[in-house]
Design a protein around this motif. Sequence first.
Motif, mmCIF file in Angstrom:
data_model
loop_
_atom_site.group_PDB
_atom_site.id
_atom_site.type_symbol
_atom_site.label_atom_id
_atom_site.label_comp_id
_atom_site.label_asym_id
_atom_site.label_seq_id
_atom_site.Cartn_x
_atom_site.Cartn_y
_atom_site.Cartn_z
ATOM 1 N N PRO A 36 0.835 4.425 27.881
ATOM 2 C CA PRO A 36 2.073 4.362 28.672
ATOM 3 C C PRO A 36 2.084 5.311 29.865
ATOM 4 C CG PRO A 36 2.445 5.453 26.545
ATOM 5 C CD PRO A 36 1.058 4.895 26.502
ATOM 6 N N ASP A 37 1.166 6.262 29.903
ATOM 7 C CA ASP A 37 1.107 7.172 31.054
ATOM 8 C C ASP A 37 0.381 6.558 32.250
ATOM 9 O OD1 ASP A 37 2.506 9.180 29.807
ATOM 10 O OD2 ASP A 37 0.713 10.211 29.064
ATOM 11 N N VAL A 38 -0.298 5.436 32.038
ATOM 12 C CA VAL A 38 -0.983 4.788 33.157
ATOM 13 C C VAL A 38 0.043 4.072 34.022
ATOM 14 C CG1 VAL A 38 -2.669 3.033 33.842
ATOM 15 C CG2 VAL A 38 -3.152 4.520 31.879
ATOM 16 N N ILE A 39 0.011 4.374 35.324
ATOM 17 C CA ILE A 39 0.848 3.643 36.271
ATOM 18 C C ILE A 39 -0.052 3.169 37.405
ATOM 19 C CG2 ILE A 39 3.014 4.851 35.768
ATOM 20 C CD1 ILE A 39 2.477 6.502 38.335
ATOM 21 N N PHE A 40 0.406 2.171 38.131
ATOM 22 C CA PHE A 40 -0.427 1.558 39.158
ATOM 23 C C PHE A 40 0.416 1.299 40.391
ATOM 24 C CE2 PHE A 40 -2.153 -2.705 40.706
ATOM 25 C CZ PHE A 40 -3.113 -2.120 41.519
ATOM 26 N N PHE A 41 -0.038 1.790 41.542
ATOM 27 C CA PHE A 41 0.713 1.490 42.765
ATOM 28 C C PHE A 41 -0.190 1.396 43.985
ATOM 29 C CE2 PHE A 41 1.357 6.078 41.820
ATOM 30 C CZ PHE A 41 0.817 6.674 42.954
ATOM 31 N N GLY A 42 0.336 0.735 44.990
ATOM 32 C CA GLY A 42 -0.390 0.541 46.243
ATOM 33 C C GLY A 42 0.382 -0.446 47.105
ATOM 34 N N ARG A 89 6.249 1.081 36.389
ATOM 35 C CA ARG A 89 4.826 1.381 36.201
ATOM 36 C C ARG A 89 3.913 0.635 37.163
ATOM 37 N NH1 ARG A 89 3.091 0.539 30.358
ATOM 38 N NH2 ARG A 89 1.290 1.740 31.066
ATOM 39 N N VAL A 90 4.406 -0.413 37.780
ATOM 40 C CA VAL A 90 3.596 -1.142 38.767
ATOM 41 C C VAL A 90 4.439 -1.246 40.034
ATOM 42 C CG1 VAL A 90 2.386 -3.281 39.301
ATOM 43 C CG2 VAL A 90 2.377 -2.410 36.948
ATOM 44 N N ARG A 91 4.021 -0.564 41.081
ATOM 45 C CA ARG A 91 4.886 -0.394 42.240
ATOM 46 C C ARG A 91 4.213 -0.767 43.553
ATOM 47 N NH1 ARG A 91 8.867 4.661 41.751
ATOM 48 N NH2 ARG A 91 9.158 4.646 39.498
ATOM 49 N N ASP A 92 5.021 -1.363 44.407
ATOM 50 C CA ASP A 92 4.612 -1.532 45.801
ATOM 51 C C ASP A 92 4.975 -0.270 46.560
ATOM 52 O OD1 ASP A 92 3.601 -4.180 45.790
ATOM 53 O OD2 ASP A 92 5.652 -4.946 45.672
ATOM 54 N N THR A 93 4.096 0.167 47.427
ATOM 55 C CA THR A 93 4.359 1.351 48.241
ATOM 56 C C THR A 93 4.582 0.932 49.689
ATOM 57 O OG1 THR A 93 2.066 1.649 48.878
ATOM 58 C CG2 THR A 93 2.773 2.704 46.824
ATOM 59 N N PRO A 94 5.191 1.818 50.466
ATOM 60 C CA PRO A 94 5.150 1.611 51.918
ATOM 61 C C PRO A 94 3.692 1.702 52.401
ATOM 62 C CG PRO A 94 6.696 3.369 51.310
ATOM 63 C CD PRO A 94 5.905 3.043 50.085
ATOM 64 N N ILE A 95 3.450 1.321 53.640
ATOM 65 C CA ILE A 95 2.107 1.462 54.223
ATOM 66 C C ILE A 95 1.948 2.928 54.595
ATOM 67 C CG2 ILE A 95 0.533 0.686 56.043
ATOM 68 C CD1 ILE A 95 2.259 -1.869 56.215
ATOM 69 N N VAL A 144 -3.204 5.037 38.784
ATOM 70 C CA VAL A 144 -4.240 4.278 39.487
ATOM 71 C C VAL A 144 -3.624 3.900 40.834
ATOM 72 C CG1 VAL A 144 -5.714 2.237 39.509
ATOM 73 C CG2 VAL A 144 -5.097 3.314 37.313
ATOM 74 N N ALA A 145 -4.213 4.389 41.907
ATOM 75 C CA ALA A 145 -3.692 4.098 43.239
ATOM 76 C C ALA A 145 -4.647 3.140 43.941
ATOM 77 C CB ALA A 145 -3.559 5.384 44.048
ATOM 78 N N GLU A 146 -4.092 2.172 44.662
ATOM 79 C CA GLU A 146 -4.957 1.273 45.432
ATOM 80 C C GLU A 146 -4.819 1.577 46.914
ATOM 81 O OE1 GLU A 146 -5.160 -3.128 44.712
ATOM 82 O OE2 GLU A 146 -5.002 -3.197 46.904
ATOM 83 N N LEU A 147 -5.965 1.668 47.587
ATOM 84 C CA LEU A 147 -5.969 1.881 49.043
ATOM 85 C C LEU A 147 -6.253 0.598 49.811
ATOM 86 C CD1 LEU A 147 -7.700 5.241 50.050
ATOM 87 C CD2 LEU A 147 -5.308 4.589 50.248
ATOM 88 N N MET A 148 -6.227 -0.531 49.119
ATOM 89 C CA MET A 148 -6.518 -1.828 49.732
ATOM 90 C C MET A 148 -7.929 -1.840 50.316
ATOM 91 S SD MET A 148 -4.354 -4.148 52.450
ATOM 92 C CE MET A 148 -2.750 -3.821 51.736
#
Lengths: 326, 323
Positions: A22-28, A52-58, A78-82
Amino acid sequence: MPEMTYREAVAKALTDELASDPDVIFFGEDVAEAGGVFKVTPGLYERFGPDRVRDTPISEQAIIGTALGAAITGLRPVAELMFADFVPVALDQLANQVAKYRYMSGGQFVVPLTVRAAQGGGNGFGTQHSQCAESWLMNFPGIKVVSPSTPVDMYGLLRGAIRENNPVFVLEHKGLYNMKGEVPDDTAPMKLGESKVMREGTDVTVVASQLMMHRSLEAAEQLAREDISCEVIDVRSFVPLDKATILHSLAKTNHLVVVEEAPHQAGWGGDIASLAADEGVYWLAAPVKRVNMGAALIAYSPPLEDEVLPNVGRIMRAVKSVLTDA
Amino acid sequence: MITSLPIERRQQALRLMIETRLAEEKIQELFLANLIRGTTHLAIGHEAVAVGTAAALITGDKVTCTYRGHHHALALGMSLRAMMGEMMGKEAGACKGKGGSMHMTDASIGLLGANAIVGAQLPIAMGAALTAQVKKTGGIAVTFFGEGASNIGAFHEALNMASVWKLPALFICENNLYGEYSVWSKTTPVQDIAVRGTSYAMPGVIVDGQDAEAVYTVVKAAGDRARAGEGPSLIECKTYRYRGHSRTDTAPYRKQGELDEWLKRDPIDILKARMIADSQLDEVEFAEMRQAAEMAVVDAVEWAKQQPYPPVEALYADVYYEG
C-alpha cells in the motif's frame, strides 16, 4: 506459459507492486486517467484510485522532487518522466537531490524511489524525443540504472527496482514496447546488478542493451553463417555494473565490441572499454571496438536517423574488424 | 491579531533566538579562524521566523530549508553540539560530517534537510506533504526559502502542484531584501512575494518576520487550514539579513542606514520587551538567559573540537543503502 508484450510487462509489474504494497504510489504526466502517452498504464487509476495513481502537471522538477520527499517520509513512489529526454529538465532534482540525499545526511534516509522513462530512437520522434539516458545518469553515484531488453526482464527488473531501498532509474526502450515474449507466472522481482548472456559464443564478446542488443543478436545470427561465433551480453544493469559476466566472457573470446545507442563521448561504452583495459587487458587479442552514434545527433529524416543509430551491418563490420585486427 | 504564546513557550522562543544568534556569531568567528571550512550563510536577524514557525509545528511535521538554515535547525531542536560537530566536519556531527553548514539535517526532529541549491527544497517538501496526505497523518510539510527563490522554476512547479493536489504544505518565504548581492527590486517585479500566491489560488499572507509571535500566529492559522485539508499557503516574512550573503561578503551594496533601521526592530529585543511589559522577564533574568546561552555555545564548540573526524572509509558509506 503466458506471452505478453514489453508494454504489458510494465503494466503488470506496476499492478502487482501496487497491489502488494500500500505504500507504493505512481504518478506522472497523463499516466492516470489517460493511461500514459505510450498506453503503458491503462486501468491503474481505476483500480488503485486517485490517491495512489495520479496525474501531475507538466512539472518534471516537481515530479522528481515530490517523489524524493515522499520516498524519505514513508512512501515507495514510482514516478514517470514520460520521455527520457526530459531527464535534463529534472536534472537538479536527480543529480543534486535524489542521488545525494542519503549520502549528505550521513545515512539518515533510505530512498526507495523508482523513476521510469521511455527512451531510444528509431521511431521518427526527432532530436529531443529519441535519446538514451544511461550515460547521463551513470555519473551520479547514489542512483541505480537498469535498462530491460525483454518482456520478462521488464517485468522482473521493474518489480525489483520498486522493492529496492535505493533510487532506481528504469529505462524502457520505446522501440521494444510491442515486442512479445514469455513471462512465466512465477517470475519474481529480479535482483539488480546482473547482466545476462543472451547468446553464447567463442570468438567475440558483444556488449549491448535494449534495441542495440536485439540488433546484436541479429548480427550474431548472420555472422554465425560465416562461422563467426559471437557471445552477446545484455547489460541490463548499468549501475551497478556486472563486471564479472563481461570479464568472464572476454577471457573466453579475447575480443570485445560494445554497441551503444548513444554519442561516443563520455558514453557508457567507454566504461566497458576501460573495464577491459583495467581488468582484462591480458585477455584482449585486439583493440576494443565501440559502435555508437559518434559525435552526431539524432535527426528526424528517416535516412538520417537510420544512419546515426548502429545497425546490423555496422555491428557485423565491427565484429569482423576486431577479428582481423588480431 | 497577534496570539500571545504562554510564558514557557515565550521563554523557549527567546532562549532559542539568543542561542541561535550567539551560535551564528561564533560560527563566523570559527570560519575566520579557519576552524570551519568552505562557506557559511548566517541568518542573524531572521531568528523570529524560525522560532515562530517551530512553535506552530507538532511532532511528525516535516521541514525543508535553505543553506541559510542554522536558525531553522536550532529552532526545530537540533542540538548545538550536533550542529557545531557538523560545522567542523566531525563524525559526531548532525550528518556525520558529510553535509556541513549548508546541509543541516535531522530526520528525528522532522528536519528533512537544508539545501544548497536555491529552490530545490520546495518540491522535496511537497513529497513529505504528499505522504501526510496519502497516509492521513494530520501532519504538514513546511518549506523555507528566500525571496530570491521565488524567481526559480522549482518555486512555480511546487506551488502549482501543491495547490492542484491541495497538499498540506506551507511555503514560508524569508524576504530579507537581498538575493545574494542583489537587492530584490532589481530582480523581482513585484513589491511583495505574497501576491504570487494568487497565481496558484492559494492565500498569500504578509507577516512581520521580526516578531516571533506574529509569525507563530499566521503559521498556526495556515497550518490548521492545511491540516484540515484546505490546501497550502504562501507566507511572506519581512525580515532582514544583518550580515552579508556569505562568509566573506561585507554587504557594501546596501543602503546607508538600512541596517541601523532594522536593528531597531531586532527579533530578540521585540520578544524581550513584550515579556518585560507583561512582567514575565526582567533584565537580570535576561542576562542570565544570555549567559546560559553563551555557555551552551562554548560547550558545543569545545566539545566539537574534541570529536574525531570520520574515518576515511566513511567516504564510501551511505552512497547506497546496503541491505
